[in-house]
Enzyme design. Structure first.
Site, PDB file in Angstrom:
ATOM      1  N   TYR A 160      -4.885  -1.421   2.221  1.00 60.75           N
ATOM      2  CA  TYR A 160      -4.348  -1.861   1.034  1.00 60.75           C
ATOM      3  C   TYR A 160      -4.618  -1.185  -0.044  1.00 60.75           C
ATOM      4  O   TYR A 160      -5.063  -0.965  -1.323  1.00 60.75           O
ATOM      5  CB  TYR A 160      -3.184  -2.871   0.657  1.00 60.75           C
ATOM      6  CG  TYR A 160      -1.980  -2.900  -0.439  1.00 60.75           C
ATOM      7  CD1 TYR A 160      -1.005  -2.947  -0.494  1.00 60.75           C
ATOM      8  CD2 TYR A 160      -2.540  -4.010  -1.322  1.00 60.75           C
ATOM      9  CE1 TYR A 160      -0.168  -3.205  -1.789  1.00 60.75           C
ATOM     10  CE2 TYR A 160      -1.781  -4.539  -2.185  1.00 60.75           C
ATOM     11  CZ  TYR A 160      -1.164  -3.694  -2.147  1.00 60.75           C
ATOM     12  OH  TYR A 160       0.291  -3.897  -4.194  1.00 60.75           O
ATOM     13  N   SER A 194      -2.221  -1.694  -8.207  1.00 62.31           N
ATOM     14  CA  SER A 194      -2.547  -3.772  -7.917  1.00 62.31           C
ATOM     15  C   SER A 194      -3.879  -3.229  -8.228  1.00 62.31           C
ATOM     16  O   SER A 194      -4.919  -2.917  -8.251  1.00 62.31           O
ATOM     17  CB  SER A 194      -2.472  -4.037  -6.739  1.00 62.31           C
ATOM     18  OG  SER A 194      -2.561  -4.748  -6.498  1.00 62.31           O
TER      19      SER A 194
END
Length: 246
Positions: A140, A127
């Site tokens: 995250y 990501s």
């Protein structure tokens, strides 16, 4: 980019980006096995689902040991709710790191022998949160940064038998987009911040994953492929334009 006769495992391949990846692999001719805790509400044609708790290392090892062949592993399972760091204890943030970093490591180790025999490949779903500040999803972002680094080290350790690459994914429009970006007007506003003018579709990520798993990428390993529509327009540009217009 055909994958005829290949067996691909997509973790978390039951909805959103994962379902798009599973669909792309099936359309490329692969035999696709998806795994997650819960079955898909809308099964992807040409795929087989096996229930697995990916946070249970023993269950993960049993799942992979039961597969006679694996040519490609896509470590897609992951995600995190919006949570500011000070709003939760370290143990809760650690669970986010576990899901997004340790789970792909566990799956990759469990699939190692089959992938080595097949001369296969691993695709990590990373990501853009791993390369920029991620307020509200800091754990995250940290996990995704670690995942990209893990993939590079894995690519060196496991060469030449197994190729390992990362897709660094930006904003994707899925059935859960409203939780992140709001209604259609919110999604349209966010889309205007992307140079290509739209959010990615799951099929965009799926096509890129198929490429990295295919013979078309036979000399690519340890790489990070950006799938983010050109990234995010730097905020200072809009501020500078506003000042000039004023």
């Amino acid at each position: 980019m055909e994958l005829n006769g290949k067996v691909a495992v997509v973790t978390g391949g039951t909805r959103g980006v994962g379902a798009g990846i599973a669909k792309a692999f099936a359309e490329a001719g692969a035999e696709v096995v998806t795994c997650a805790r819960r079955p898909p509400e809308h099964p992807v044609k040409g795929t087989e689902f096996v229930p697995v708790d990916l946070r249970d290392p023993a269950a993960v090892r049993d799942f992979f040991a039961a597969l006679p062949r694996i040519d490609a592993l896509v470590n897609n399972a992951g995600g995190a709710p919006y949570r500011l760091l000070a709003d939760a204890d370290a143990e809760r943030h650690a669970r986010v790191v576990e899901l997004n970093l340790l789970t792909p490591l566990t799956a990759s180790l469990a699939a190692y022998e089959q992938l080595k025999r097949a001369g296969g490949s691993i695709v990590m779903i990373g990501s853009v949160s791993g390369s920029r500040p991620s307020p509200g999803s800091a754990a995250y972002g940290a996990a995704k940064a670690g995942l990209e680094n893990l993939a590079r080290s894995m690519a060196v350790e496991w060469a030449p038998d197994i190729r390992v690459n990362t897709l660094v994914v930006g904003m994707v429009r899925t059935e859960l987009s409203h939780l992140h970006y709001g209604d259609d007007d919110g999604i349209a506003a966010v889309s205007r911040t992307v140079p290509l003018g739209r959010l990615a579709e799951p099929s965009d990520v799926g096509g890129a994953a198929v490429f990295l798993a295919s013979d078309a990428a036979a000399y690519i390993t340890g790489a990070s492929l950006l799938v983010h529509g050109g990234g995010e327009r730097p905020a200072f540009l809009d501020s500078a334009t506003a000042n000039r217009e004023a």
